[in-house]
Design an enzyme around this catalytic site. Structure first.
Site: not given
Ligand code: PGA
Length: 246
Positions: A8-10, A95, A97, A163, A169, A206, A227
């Site tokens: 997931n490159w966001k 997600h 976010e 998640e 993150g 993470s 991520g």
């Molecule tokens: P992260 O993000 O690996 O940076 O914790 C995971 C995600 O949001 O899918």
């Protein structure tokens, strides 16, 4: 079935970076006998370049979101048909976010997941509790309600990404015991909600080359949603390589 590792490159990077990273990952996936299936989810403007870069490789490309309507006056949104037309195979929906950052509800997420599935793509439905919810012993209740509210009905198979919001993150990873327990809970809830439907459960939060091997060794974990560590081809590939051969 082989484990599924999703990048997931966001909202990160340039077009050239996305292209080059996709080429590096596709080249390695073609050359090596990886036990994992790989999916890359770049930002919308980088999708065509990533799709071109993984052509003729076992890597697939997905999107990070979509609208549930097929077309119309939805400024700034993207339909599943548009994603299907350019060659996306997956769409991440719900997600944290978007649930927490954009106020998306279970109902919105279910509509998106249903639209993705109806177009022949695979929705990756994200669920997970906040720290306050975990500390007040409500993690299962929250995840159970998200599953009941946001999974599409009538699916031939389902992909859920667990998640924990506090692990995304932050560098904080759920303990292996907590991951196993929640994945077992998700398995049993989905079996009640959608009896007999095959289920893939990814862990996200993470995941890094340092912790991937122990997480991927768990029978309850069918893959990862990655991520930060997916923004470098080498660290994403290190995670993919940590998946044991079946
Ligand atoms: P992260 O993000 O690996 O940076 O914790 C995971 C995600 O949001 O899918």
């Amino acid at each position: 079935m082989s484990k599924l590792i999703v990048a997931n490159w966001k909202m990160n990077g340039t077009l050239v970076e996305a292209h080059d990273r996709a080429v590096a990952i596709a080249t390695a996936a073609q050359a090596e006998d990886l036990a994992a299936r790989l999916v890359l989810c770049p930002p919308f403007p980088h999708l065509p370049a990533a799709i071109k870069a993984v052509e003729d490789s076992p890597v697939t490309v997905g999107a990070q979101d979509c609208h549930w309507e097929p077309k119309g006056a939805f400024t700034g949104d993207v339909s599943v048909a548009m994603l299907a037309e350019i060659g996306c195979g997956f769409v991440i929906v719900g997600h944290s976010e978007r649930r927490h950052g954009k106020g998306e509800t279970d109902d919105t997420i279910r509509k998106k997941a249903t639209a993705v599935q109806a177009s022949g793509l695979r929705p990756i439905v994200c669920v997970g509790e906040t720290l306050v919810e975990r500390e007040s012993a409500r993690a299962e209740a929250v995840v159970g309600a998200q599953l009941a509210g946001s999974l599409p009905s009538g699916a031939a198979s389902l992909i859920v990404a667990y998640e924990p919001v506090w692990a995304i993150g932050t560098g904080k990873v759920a303990s292996l015991a907590d991951v196993r327990a929640m994945h077992r809970f998700i398995q049993s809830e989905v079996a009640k909600l959608h009896p007999g439907v095959p289920l893939v459960i990814l862990y996200g939060g993470s995941v890094s080359p340092d912790n991937a091997a122990e997480i991927m060794a768990l029978d309850e974990v069918d893959g990862a949603l990655v991520g930060g560590a997916s923004l470098k081809a080498e660290s994403f590939l290190a995670i993919a390589r940590s998946v044991p051969q079946a």
